[in-house]
Design an enzyme around this catalytic site. Structure first.
Site, PDB file in Angstrom:
ATOM      1  N   SER A  20       8.629 -39.446   0.508  1.00 20.53           N
ATOM      2  CA  SER A  20       8.083 -40.784  -0.077  1.00 20.53           C
ATOM      3  C   SER A  20       8.083 -41.904   0.803  1.00 20.53           C
ATOM      4  CB  SER A  20       8.891 -41.076  -1.604  1.00 20.53           C
ATOM      5  OG  SER A  20       8.199 -41.887  -2.180  1.00 20.53           O
TER       6      SER A  20
ATOM      7  N   GLU B 277       1.634 -35.586   0.077  1.00 19.83           N
ATOM      8  CA  GLU B 277       2.185 -35.486  -1.134  1.00 19.83           C
ATOM      9  C   GLU B 277       1.743 -36.992  -1.783  1.00 19.83           C
ATOM     10  OE1 GLU B 277       5.029 -36.764  -2.470  1.00 19.83           O
ATOM     11  OE2 GLU B 277       5.670 -37.842  -0.817  1.00 19.83           O
TER      12      GLU B 277
ATOM     13  N   HIS C 240       7.120 -34.826  -4.781  1.00 18.15           N
ATOM     14  CA  HIS C 240       8.051 -35.250  -5.811  1.00 18.15           C
ATOM     15  C   HIS C 240       8.284 -34.426  -6.924  1.00 18.15           C
ATOM     16  CE1 HIS C 240       6.864 -39.204  -3.743  1.00 18.15           C
ATOM     17  NE2 HIS C 240       7.843 -39.870  -4.473  1.00 18.15           N
TER      18      HIS C 240
END
Length: 348
Positions: free
Chosen positions: A144, A248, A318
């Site tokens: 992230s 992502e 995630h």
């Protein structure tokens, strides 16, 4: 991820110059980076360091992180400022930077594990002591917002970094097996496949989709889409030419995905990548009755014109079944078998 709330390379016939392409929206050039270095593998009983380089981690997340490390047979040393709080960040920039430096400088700490992502890692980049990290190579892992640290540390030092579960994530059997193979065992030619549990899910966002079929090889580079777009044109942006790019994202509506992918297409050389592996984009479809393309229609629109293999829905991002991807290691993507196979081990 919503933001409001390698060097010179050797081996495998793969080479990439770590310079920003001339058409990037910046006059900065990336500094030369040495041939990559690999950190030492983890062993049961090792001590790892907890840091929160981005957002504050609540008590339940920190407790979960400790339990996760206990389950892996690891001891924990908490950063001095782990519980610091300043607005949306886990303390001031100076406090978070102090913990990052302290963990790399501590000879008893064998890995630096980010407790969570959130927001704030990019704020640290101008003041990181990369020489300290270069002289004390060890595992750095997170995902992230931690994408910013992984990119910058790899580009500045050549140290292989790991895009994998933050310490407070849900460690499924799949996630633990991937961590073991990459960080503990140092497996050669490790194939990363879609998690069995993901294959049983019915939600559309968990279904693999081949956007453009084929095979590709290249050094792994990438991370969270929001961070990659935010860093495009900066001194710490990846040169994506001939790279195997992994992406992502979560919580971004299709128009924002479109905007970020467009930024990468215009401000980086994503179109010159060897191939693109996309994880599971959670909570990225439009709201009911919203005038919008779907998440998958947006990805197809922005990426299918590229004359390289592109596949969606691999087990990272995630999600609980989050594999570990070593930034800077050569790998092969096969859209038919839906696999990423690492060409060499990522640890010593």
């Amino acid at each position: 991820m919503q933001r409001r709330s390698f060097h010179r390379l050797l081996g495998a016939g793969i080479a990439g110059a770590a310079f920003l392409p001339a058409f990037c929206a910046s006059n900065h050039e990336l500094p030369p980076v040495p041939v990559h270095s690999k950190p030492q593998r983890l062993r049961r009983g090792d001590t790892i360091g907890f840091i929160t380089p981005g957002s504050f981690a609540p008590d339940d997340a920190v407790q979960k992180a400790y339990l996760n490390m206990e389950g892996l047979g690891l001891k924990v040393k908490a950063g001095k400022n782990l519980r610091a709080l300043r607005g949306f960040n886990a303390g001031t920039d100076a406090e978070r930077l102090e913990d990052l430096h302290a963990m790399f400088a501590d000879p008893d700490v064998k890995a630096v594990w980010c407790v969570r992502g959130g927001y704030g890692c990019t704020r640290l980049l101008p003041d990181i002591d990369f020489e300290l990290i270069r002289n004390n190579p060890k595992i750095l892992i997170g995902y992230s917002d931690v994408t910013a640290l992984l990119q910058a540390v790899y580009l500045e030092t050549g140290l292989i970094c790991f895009h994998g579960p933050v310490a407070s994530a849900t460690f499924t059997n799949y996630a633990k097996a991937q961590l073991a193979a990459l960080l503990f065992d140092g497996v050669d030619n490790h194939p990363i496949k879609i998690a069995d549990a993901q294959s049983l899910r019915k939600e559309p966002e968990y279904q693999p989709v081949v956007i453009r079929a084929g095979k590709a090889t290249g050094l792994l580079a990438g991370g969270n889409l929001s961070l990659m777009a935010a860093m495009a044109g900066t001194p710490h942006a990846f040169d994506l030419k001939d790279k195997l790019v992994f992406i992502e994202e979560t919580g971004e509506r299709p128009y924002r995905l479109d905007r970020m992918l467009t930024t990468l297409l215009q401000a980086s050389n994503l179109q010159e990548a060897a191939g693109i592996a996309i994880g599971v984009f959670t909570d990225c479809n439009p709201k009911k009755d919203e005038l919008s393309l779907s998440m998958m229609e947006t990805l197809r629109d922005r990426l299918r014109h590229l004359k390289i293999p592109v596949v969606y829905g691999l087990s990272f991002g995630h999600i609980s079944d989050n594999c570990t991807l070593p930034v800077g290691i050569p790998a092969a993507l096969d859209t038919h078998s839906l696999t990423i196979t690492l060409a060499e081990r990522a640890v010593m």
